[in-house]
Design a protein around this motif. Structure first.
Motif, PDB file in Angstrom:
ATOM      1  N   PHE A 297      34.761  56.979  41.233  1.00 59.94           N
ATOM      2  CA  PHE A 297      34.427  55.671  41.798  1.00 59.94           C
ATOM      3  C   PHE A 297      34.272  54.640  40.685  1.00 59.94           C
ATOM      4  CE2 PHE A 297      31.132  52.807  43.648  1.00 59.94           C
ATOM      5  CZ  PHE A 297      31.924  52.287  44.652  1.00 59.94           C
ATOM      6  N   ILE A 301      36.130  51.062  39.784  1.00 60.96           N
ATOM      7  CA  ILE A 301      35.429  49.778  39.655  1.00 60.96           C
ATOM      8  C   ILE A 301      35.839  49.120  38.341  1.00 60.96           C
ATOM      9  CG2 ILE A 301      33.175  48.712  39.415  1.00 60.96           C
ATOM     10  CD1 ILE A 301      33.186  49.721  42.077  1.00 60.96           C
ATOM     11  N   ILE A 304      39.121  47.583  38.693  1.00 66.86           N
ATOM     12  CA  ILE A 304      39.085  46.286  39.386  1.00 66.86           C
ATOM     13  C   ILE A 304      38.631  45.203  38.429  1.00 66.86           C
ATOM     14  CG2 ILE A 304      37.870  44.979  41.159  1.00 66.86           C
ATOM     15  CD1 ILE A 304      37.959  47.429  42.891  1.00 66.86           C
ATOM     16  N   GLY A 305      37.635  45.535  37.611  1.00 69.79           N
ATOM     17  CA  GLY A 305      37.176  44.573  36.625  1.00 69.79           C
ATOM     18  C   GLY A 305      38.280  44.181  35.665  1.00 69.79           C
TER      19      GLY A 305
ATOM     20  N   ILE B 425      37.309  40.339  47.363  1.00 73.08           N
ATOM     21  CA  ILE B 425      37.593  40.815  46.010  1.00 73.08           C
ATOM     22  C   ILE B 425      38.841  40.125  45.481  1.00 73.08           C
ATOM     23  CG2 ILE B 425      38.152  42.832  44.632  1.00 73.08           C
ATOM     24  CD1 ILE B 425      36.605  44.481  46.693  1.00 73.08           C
ATOM     25  N   ILE B 433      32.975  38.203  43.104  1.00 75.46           N
ATOM     26  CA  ILE B 433      33.769  39.406  43.363  1.00 75.46           C
ATOM     27  C   ILE B 433      32.894  40.654  43.339  1.00 75.46           C
ATOM     28  CG2 ILE B 433      34.488  39.306  40.954  1.00 75.46           C
ATOM     29  CD1 ILE B 433      36.687  41.067  41.491  1.00 75.46           C
ATOM     30  N   TRP B 434      31.907  40.669  42.447  1.00 78.70           N
ATOM     31  CA  TRP B 434      31.130  41.908  42.332  1.00 78.70           C
ATOM     32  C   TRP B 434      30.277  42.140  43.557  1.00 78.70           C
ATOM     33  CZ3 TRP B 434      33.212  45.108  39.410  1.00 78.70           C
ATOM     34  CH2 TRP B 434      33.924  44.672  38.293  1.00 78.70           C
ATOM     35  N   VAL B 437      32.604  43.757  45.769  1.00 78.49           N
ATOM     36  CA  VAL B 437      32.871  45.139  45.348  1.00 78.49           C
ATOM     37  C   VAL B 437      31.735  46.047  45.801  1.00 78.49           C
ATOM     38  CG1 VAL B 437      33.029  46.636  43.346  1.00 78.49           C
ATOM     39  CG2 VAL B 437      34.365  44.553  43.422  1.00 78.49           C
ATOM     40  N   PHE B 445      31.385  54.292  51.294  1.00 74.87           N
ATOM     41  CA  PHE B 445      30.518  55.478  51.329  1.00 74.87           C
ATOM     42  C   PHE B 445      29.873  55.619  52.697  1.00 74.87           C
ATOM     43  CE2 PHE B 445      30.581  55.157  46.647  1.00 74.87           C
ATOM     44  CZ  PHE B 445      30.985  56.448  46.398  1.00 74.87           C
TER      45      PHE B 445
END
Lengths: 308, 682, 178, 482
Positions: A297, A301, A304-305, B425, B433-434, B437, B445
């Motif tokens: 995961f 992430i 994406i960053g 996103i 964006i975060w 995310v 989940f």
């Protein structure tokens, strides 16, 4: 011509999937300095099982009896809507990455229910573990696809492959990171090392096998076959989404040949990778597994960053 | 015809139906049978009428607005506004209430002679009418009246089974929480009044530009807490898992299916309709609240072994998912991305509809099980799929829908929610964006964990062998109960298959809000039933449905009728390495969830109680029984509510010291007050 | 039970004993290839064995485990061991059948789908071996469930087991031809 | 005319009761006197609602607010009279009291009613003060009715504290007479005369005077921190007396404060008196909200609730504007709801013979109708729709919000806490297991019919105010709102 490919698309996964497991087994045997069984052994196993009688638990309900059909049908359905060789099939309009993920979740759902249905203690904890792993794997799976979707500007699998194919590997780092993340999920979802030992005989350490302990005969065959299908589907996704080179855009014999050959090479490379991992590391303790899944995961992430 | 339904007269008829139902059932209080049929048939008729009213308002070209009656209070106007948003919620409420009422006809029979059916029917009708009023009120004070009527009526429904001390406690908690929430709402409306000079929504809306940002933010926080309490946002959710198990099951279905959605409705109404434009952080707060509620909700559900509490926690989870859609809508609006905002809003509306259908279905199914087995504890159930096959199938449908498995409706609304988060996103700057995310991650989940949770719930209740004597003698519920559940299951599937069209309707519903006026280019397009989120993604529900259907049909046919037909099938005991397999050896629901709970122990703070009872007290070699209880420590109680309560109690005791009983002191108080007042006034 | 008894009575010449001491010096790859041929013909290329420990002293288990190591590698011949009797074609029972294990053995037998074969492996399983006559054992697997074949040895070596397996397969082949 | 009739009727009733030897006759006299008073008060109210009807300078002079309060006194008095009859019958049957006690009760009851009505109607501050003081005297023996040590103590405190407070009030009253000069000597000084001279009042003296009046009469109103007598007195008195004390007596004292407020406002402007009222009102609300959380006695619970409601009314009058309208309505609603609750508490007391909350459980099984009504009354008094107190609270809050937002927020928090307190205590009493040996069922129909009627009236008034009442309220608002 397209009809032919459409049928091929649908049939290729179930027809070729036992071969994949056979190849992995063979490669593993080689790593262990054994000759190992033939790569066609899984076909023989299935064929034999289809001819055997069945013993079904008297406590089992229709869930147990229908689950093999559902699980198998789900893998067929997923296999039909992912890019395999041709990018222009009938399957493209069905859906996107979420559809694929959630349709395959139907299979997991019924597999786990079937594990619970007979009331066997093994089946119960097999289901519990399977659901634990798959619940935790879902984030990694979705986000690895999401990285691709963000790169490609579309969540449709065919468009993703197409876009990455045509624009080149501009976003190399994120895709590689997401690819690693996906590979971890692939291992988790299909019960490979270090998550599960597909060849274990020890009930207490089983995950996937524990749910199948009650199955016999043709239902067992269908379940095993479905598992092989699922592995093949995941490998195809990995091969064709993260490394889409070689996929056929428009039909021509040369392109087809190239597509098939490149596809086979990619799958072979993945088989090698899986066999290598399974021969070199041990199965992890169950409560270490979440760490690996969270790594998957996190990698996504980070990916994406990197895109942003 | 539709004009008549969606008019003041049509609405009066609607209210009259419920009023007659309520009054009649009170009159029949002496006769349980009559009260039952009277109240539920009128509730059915009212809900049906409500659906017509809602449809009439949906197809009406202009929002229907009218005022009924008069009041002695100048600020209170019984004014109604049936715009499409209100009509949509009216429709959802009526739809679920209709099926719950059908179910209730047979369900409440087990209360005959034990508790008065008359009062149950009375509050039941009032409750539904209250919800309808909440969704259609267009005046702040009138809304508060309706809101309180709804809350109080549902409180009396929660404590209907009043012999259980636990139910009384649950009702107490519920009413306290809901009243605290109302206090916040009142504060919010009073602030709005202070700024705009009216309680009428239309006046607030038109005066919205004049409200200072500070007041706006205060109103946002107050109403988020107020409506969030009703909706069940963590950490304001504590009443939900207590109240739902206590209420009769059709009430739980209504409360969980639609009542908590009134909180969502008012959030949409207040934030999007009345207060727009607003700063970015509103949307971010909603997104975070949604993410936390969704993830924690499902984790707590996993730890639960009371079937109705489990479902209640899933309501919290689904409210979180709805909030994710709503939060992204707000965020996009403040980022000037109205088309994406529409997507987010449609996602949340669609999930509202879907959650209403499958959650009420699940509660009704759970009610059928509890009715037969007299226990809510899943550790004592099991094997019911053979004894209650229809209920099992219905519950399975609900489970699949709530776990977002295609082709059921839950998947498609979750799909839309995912898309709006993905768009967040993809389309926002590097800071927001975060948030998206995190939201998308928690939703991912959540989806996986919900699947695990419903494997557990369905497995523990319906599969394997019965774990208790009572579970062995369960029987299929009677006609009306099934008749209430089957259509809900069918709707869960139907809303999934036609979700493209439903999304289109919802786009119209959401598009009528003032914030979306003047923005062309609908982002969602349903051609041939397909839902698409701009150029980014699409899904075709009919194709998915057909694909699955054909694949299953082909495999099933080939498997059962074409090949390998001559193999024999024999039945034997379950293989368990030769041991005597008893139902006690089956995995329990606690055992099933244990690994997930332990993985998340950092968040969930599990408490494990082990107790061993030994045959020989001294040596302790031969255990007679072992018991392991896996619980979750209620951190909200220990960290939030308990300290607050203690603080109040301490202040109370201080204050009581004042009443010392010494008359000298009392006189001293008078003199002190006198001197103090003189000092301050001179 | 009654079904079982009836079957026991009804099956003619139920038991074939094989003494594998003769094939100590054969080449296992040759034996293996022949096994492979037979498995292909008789079991559609796949023979699944479930080993049942009915009170064994673990000697026979050691030898069976050795079959899977890289030296013998029975997998290459299409023979593999499985985790559940439900998956098995052949049960290999070891040990003199301790009284507590008898019921488990019976259930294992019942749990195995047809067609199935039962092989009693090692002297303990054939007649109780050194445990014979003990109050704690039933002396032989055949006293509990119908046994088709017996492989002698205390314990038989992996090579011997392979050899015996070949003989068993040959017998099965001959029977099925008849 | 009517004021005289009222005074006469009640005096006569008290005298006749003193002479009577027959229980039924006593009951009949009291009830018929109450009915007569009710009719007269209704007539006063109807008359006062007609524009320019009253003579502001007579011996009796009733303004709009006075008429409203008089009407509530009459209504509650009638209800209490009827309720007393049946309540005391039960107590007599139990052997707790004898005939002489009943006769004494009714004499004092009539005198009490008389004093209250007289205080509202009389057109002179001094006489009003005397009347209010005599309400104290007439109720002392009603509070100590059961002759228990605790009851005597409560009566003693009631007497001392109220007298002390009223003495301060008297001092304040006299200060208002300072600007009168010559006019003071000419007969009875009516409110109108005082108002006419109020402008000449020295501002400093006006402020001091109002502080004394507020503290003094505030003691009788039950504003914190002068409220200390109230819980004891209300919880020890027989239920109908508690109902009268709580429902209407407090209003009369508040009415007195308001009249002086008008005089003061002429000099100092509304802000000064308003702030004082607001401060004391808010403090009363907070104190009662906190104390109610840990109370163990349900009659005390109702008593503290009265303190709270007086606080709300004071808050409403303090902030002015819409608050005055809300406060007047609040007084009306409260005057009907609180007696109903005390009557219901009386029913519970008759059944359980205890006022401890911990001893009461399962009322819904033992007294089903009482329990339901008690719940309804609880919802009404805590301001839950559709009962009107909800609206009056909202109005007070919103008046507060426009002037002092912080006070508004504090009040909202206190209201929420109050609701929780009340709910917690009520639930503990109403649900649960009833004591095993206790018989089920109501004691006698009138005992629940009266509170039912009162609650029904409140519900009706929440959505429909009769023409004359609306007119009276409008007049009162005009007069008292600045």
């Amino acid at each position: 011509m397209h009809t032919f490919f459409d049928i091929l698309q649908i049939l290729l996964i179930p027809l070729a999937s036992p071969l994949i497991t056979g190849v992995i087994k063979k490669l593993k045997a080689k790593f262990q300095n054994r000759r190992g069984a033939s790569v066609f052994q899984p076909y023989r196993d299935l064929w034999k099982l289809f001819h055997k009688d069945e013993v079904i638990s008297q406590d089992a309900s229709w869930i147990f009896r229908l689950a093999p059909c559902i699980v198998f049908a789900v893998t067929l359905a997923v296999g039909a809507i992912i890019p395999l060789i041709d990018l222009a099939t009938f399957a493209a309009p069905a859906g996107d990455l979420l559809t694929v993920i959630y349709i395959s979740a139907i299979g997991t759902f019924f597999l786990a229910l079937a594990g619970l249905d007979t009331g066997s203690a093994f089946g119960g904890f097999g289901s519990s573990r399977e659901m634990t792993v798959s619940a935790l794997a879902e984030g990694g799976l979705l986000f690895s696809f999401l990285v691709l979707a963000l790169v490609a500007g579309s969540a449709n699998l065919f468009s993703i492959a197409d876009s990455i194919l045509t624009t080149g590997n501009f976003y190399l780092q994120p895709i590689v990171l997401a690819g690693i993340g996906f590979f971890i999920v692939l291992l988790a979802e299909n019960g490979r090392f270090p998550f599960d030992n597909p060849a274990t005989h020890l009930e207490l350490t089983m995950i996937h096998e524990a749910m199948l302990l009650e199955y016999s005969g043709r239902r067992l065959a269908l379940m095993e076959w479905a598992a092989a299908n699922k592995l093949f589907v995941f490998m195809t996704l990995g091969a064709n989404l993260f490394f889409p080179w070689g996929l056929m855009h428009t039909f021509s014999p040369g392109a087809l040949a190239a597509a098939v050959v490149i596809f086979l090479l990619k799958i072979a490379a993945l088989c090698l990778a899986i066999a290598f991992i399974e021969s070199t590391i041990a199965k992890f303790r169950f409560f270490r597994l979440p760490d690996i899944l969270f790594v998957s995961f996190t990698l996504n992430i980070v990916a994406i960053g990197l895109i942003k | 015809m539709t004009e008549f339904f969606a008019s003041s007269r049509g609405f009066v008829v609607l209210l009259l139906l419920f009023a007659i139902g309520a009054a009649g059932s009170l009159l029949f209080n002496k006769n349980d049978r009559q009260a039952n049929y009277w109240s539920n048939l009128f509730a059915c008729a009212g809900s049906l009428w409500g659906m017509f009213v809602a449809i009439g308002a949906l197809v009406a070209p202009e929002p229907v607005a009218f005022t009924l009656g008069f009041s002695p209070f100048s600020l209170l106007r019984f004014s109604f506004l049936l715009d499409r948003l209100a009509a949509f919620f009216l429709f959802v409420i009526s739809l679920i209430a209709f099926f719950c009422s059908i179910y209730a006809i047979d369900y409440v029979k087990h209360y005959y002679g034990k508790y008065g059916i008359g009062t149950l029917g009375f509050f039941y009708n009032i409750f539904i009418a209250g919800m309808l009023l909440v969704a259609s009120a267009a005046n702040g004070l009138f809304f508060l009246v309706a809101w309180e009527i709804m809350s109080v009526a549902s409180f009396f429904l929660v404590i209907h089974d009043r012999d259980e001390q636990e139910n009384i406690r649950a009702g107490l908690l519920y009413l306290i929480m809901t009243h605290l929430g109302t206090a916040f709402i009142i504060a919010a409306f009073l602030l709005l009044y202070r700024s705009t000079g009216s309680f009428d929504f239309s006046a607030i809306q038109s005066g919205g530009a004049a409200i200072s940002p500070v007041v706006k933010n205060a109103v946002f926080v107050l109403s988020l807490i107020g409506f969030g309490t009703k909706a069940g946002i963590i950490p304001l959710h504590v009443w939900l898992p207590a109240a739902h198990p206590a209420a009769p099951s059709h009430i739980s279905g209504l409360m969980s299916g639609v009542m908590i959605k009134t909180g969502i409705y008012m959030m949409i109404r207040v934030f999007l309709d009345l207060l727009a434009p607003f700063p970015l952080w509103w949307g971010v707060v909603l997104l975070i609240a949604g993410a936390v509620s969704a993830l924690l909700g499902v984790l707590y559900a996993l730890a639960e072994h009371d079937i109705k509490k489990l479902l209640a926690y899933h309501s919290i989870e689904n409210i979180g998912i709805i909030l994710l859609g709503l939060g992204s809508a707000l965020t996009f609006l403040s980022l000037q991305l109205p088309t994406l905002a529409l997507l987010g809003l449609v996602a949340s509306l669609f999930h509202t509809l879907n959650h209403a259908t499958f959650k009420s279905l699940l509660f009704l199914g759970a009610g059928a099980v509890i009715n037969q087995t007299h226990t809510r504890n899943m550790e004592e159930l099991g094997g019911l799929i053979r004894l209650m096959p229809q209920t099992a199938l219905l519950f399975l449908t609900g489970s699949m829908a709530i776990s977002a498995l295609p082709p059921f409706n839950g998947f498609f609304s979750e799909w839309l929610t995912f898309q709006s988060l993905f768009q967040g996103i993809a389309a926002t700057d590097s800071r927001t964006i975060w948030v998206f995310v995190i939201a998308a991650g928690s939703l991912a989940f959540t989806g996986g964990l919900a699947l695990a949770c419903f494997v557990k719930a369905f497995g523990a209740v319906f599969l394997a062998r019965p774990r208790s004597n009572e579970a062995q003698h369960a029987r299929e519920p009677s006609f009306f109960m099934l008749a209430g559940m089957w259509p809900l299951a069918a709707l869960s599937l139907l809303f999934g298959i036609v979700s493209g069209y439903v999304a289109n309707i919802l786009q119209d519903v959401a598009g009528t809000l003032s914030v979306f006026q003047g923005f062309p280019s609908p982002f969602l397009l349903a051609e041939t039933g397909r839902i698409s989120a701009g150029g980014f993604s699409f899904v075709s529900p009919p194709v998915v449905f057909l694909l699955l259907l054909i694949a299953l049909f082909a495999v099933f046919t080939a498997f059962n009728f074409l090949f390998f037909k001559k193999q024999k099938t024999t039945f034997g005991p379950t293989w368990d390495c030769g041991a005597d397999l008893t139902p006690r050896m089956e995995i329990t629901s606690t055992g099933f969830a244990r690994s997930i709970i332990l993985i998340f122990k950092g968040i969930m703070k599990p408490t494990m109680l082990k107790s061993v009872e030994c045959r020989d007290g001294e040596t302790r070699y031969l255990p007679k029984s072992r018991e392991i209880r896996l619980g979750i420590s209620n951190i909200y109680d220990t960290c939030l509510y308990k300290p607050a309560q203690d603080l109040a109690l301490r202040f109370s005791l201080y204050a009581r010291k004042m009443q010392s009983g010494l008359i000298n002191m009392y006189i001293l108080y008078i003199l002190a007050a006198l001197l103090g007042a003189l000092y301050f006034s001179l | 039970m009654i079904r079982l008894l009836r079957k026991t009575v009804a099956t003619p010449s139920p038991l074939i004993s094989i003494d594998p001491s003769a094939c100590e010096r054969v080449d296992i790859s040759v034996v293996g290839r022949e096994i492979e041929d037979h498995v292909k013909r008789l079991f559609r290329g796949s023979l699944a064995i479930r080993q049942v420990d009915a009170g064994s002293d673990n000697a026979a288990e050691q030898e069976l485990v050795a079959l899977s190591n890289p030296f013998y590698d029975v997998e290459r011949f299409g023979v593999h061991f499985v985790a559940s009797p439900r998956h098995a074609d052949m049960l290999m029972a070891t040990g003199p059948v301790a009284r507590n294990m008898a019921e488990a053995l019976r259930r294992t037998y019942a749990a195995t789908p047809d067609p199935k074969f039962v092989v009693a492996l090692g002297d303990d399983a054939i007649d109780g071996g050194i445990f014979r006559g003990s109050y704690a054992v039933y002396d032989a697997v055949k006293n509990v469930i119908p046994v088709d074949y017996e492989i002698a040895g205390d314990p038989p070596s992996p090579r011997a087991i392979l050899c015996a397996l070949l003989k068993i397969l040959e017998t099965i082949g001959a029977n099925s031809l008849n | 005319m009517e004021p005289l009739l009222i005074t006469g009727t009640l005096l006569l009733a008290a005298l006749l009761t003193l002479l009577m030897k027959n229980l039924r006759a006593i009951e009949l006299i009291s009830v018929s006197a109450a009915v007569a008073v009710f009719i007269a008060a209704l007539k006063i109210a109807l008359g006062a609602s007609a524009p320019r009807a009253s003579n502001p300078d007579g011996f009796f002079s009733i303004d709009a607010l006075g008429a409203i309060i008089a009407l509530t006194i009459a209504v509650v008095g009638l209800a209490a009279a009827v309720y007393s009859v049946f309540y005391l019958r039960v107590e007599m049957a139990k052997g707790i009291i004898g005939f002489h006690r009943v006769r004494q009760y009714f004499i004092l009851f009539n005198l009490f009613l008389l004093a209250m009505l007289f205080a509202v109607m009389v057109n002179n501050p001094i006489l009003m003060w005397i009347a209010i003081e005599s309400t104290t005297l007439s109720t002392v023996f009603l509070i100590s009715f059961y002759d228990k040590p605790t009851a005597l103590e409560a009566a003693w405190k009631y007497l001392i504290i109220n007298s002390t407070g009223l003495l301060l009030g008297f001092f304040g009253t006299l200060l208002y007479f300072t600007p009168l000069g010559e006019a003071a000597g000419q007969g009875l000084t009516g409110w109108k005369t005082l108002a006419a001279h109020a402008a000449h009042l020295d501002p400093m003296i006006a402020k001091i005077a109002f502080v004394f009046v507020l503290i003094g009469y505030g003691t009788k109103v039950g504003l914190a921190p002068m409220h200390t007598w109230l819980p004891d007195a209300h919880s020890k008195a027989p239920a109908p007396i508690s109902a009268l004390l709580s429902g209407v007596l407090l209003n009369i004292a508040l009415y007195a404060v308001l009249r002086f407020k008008l005089l003061t406002d002429a000099v100092t402007g509304g802000a000064f008196t308003g702030k004082l009222l607001l401060a004391f009102g808010l403090f009363s609300i907070i104190i009662s909200a906190l104390i109610m959380l840990t109370l163990q006695n349900y009659k005390r619970l109702l008593a503290y609730s009265s303190i709270e409601n007086m606080g709300i009314a004071a808050l409403g009058f303090g902030v002015g504007g819409a608050g005055v309208f809300a406060a007047i309505l609040h007084i009306i609603y409260h005057a009907l709801v609180k007696p109903a609750l005390f009557f219901l508490a009386g029913n519970i007391f008759l059944k359980y013979s205890s006022t401890k909350i911990s001893r009461i459980s399962g009322v819904i099984s033992a007294l089903p109708i009482t329990a339901v009504l008690f719940l309804a009354g609880f919802l009404a008094v805590t301001g839950t729709p559709p009962f009107g107190i909800f609206f009056t609270k909202i109005y007070v809050l919103f008046a507060c919000m426009t002037m002092y937002p912080l006070a508004g927020f504090i009040a909202i928090a206190a209201f929420a806490l109050l609701f929780i307190d009340f709910l917690k205590q009520a639930m503990a009493m109403i649900f649960g297991e009833k004591p095993a040996e206790m018989p089920m069922g109501e004691i006698s129909p009138p005992l629940w019919a009266i509170p039912l009627a009162l609650l029904a009236t409140v519900l009706l008034l929440s959505f429909y105010l009769p023409e004359f009442l609306l007119e009276l309220i409008t007049q009162a608002v005009e007069k008292y709102a600045l």
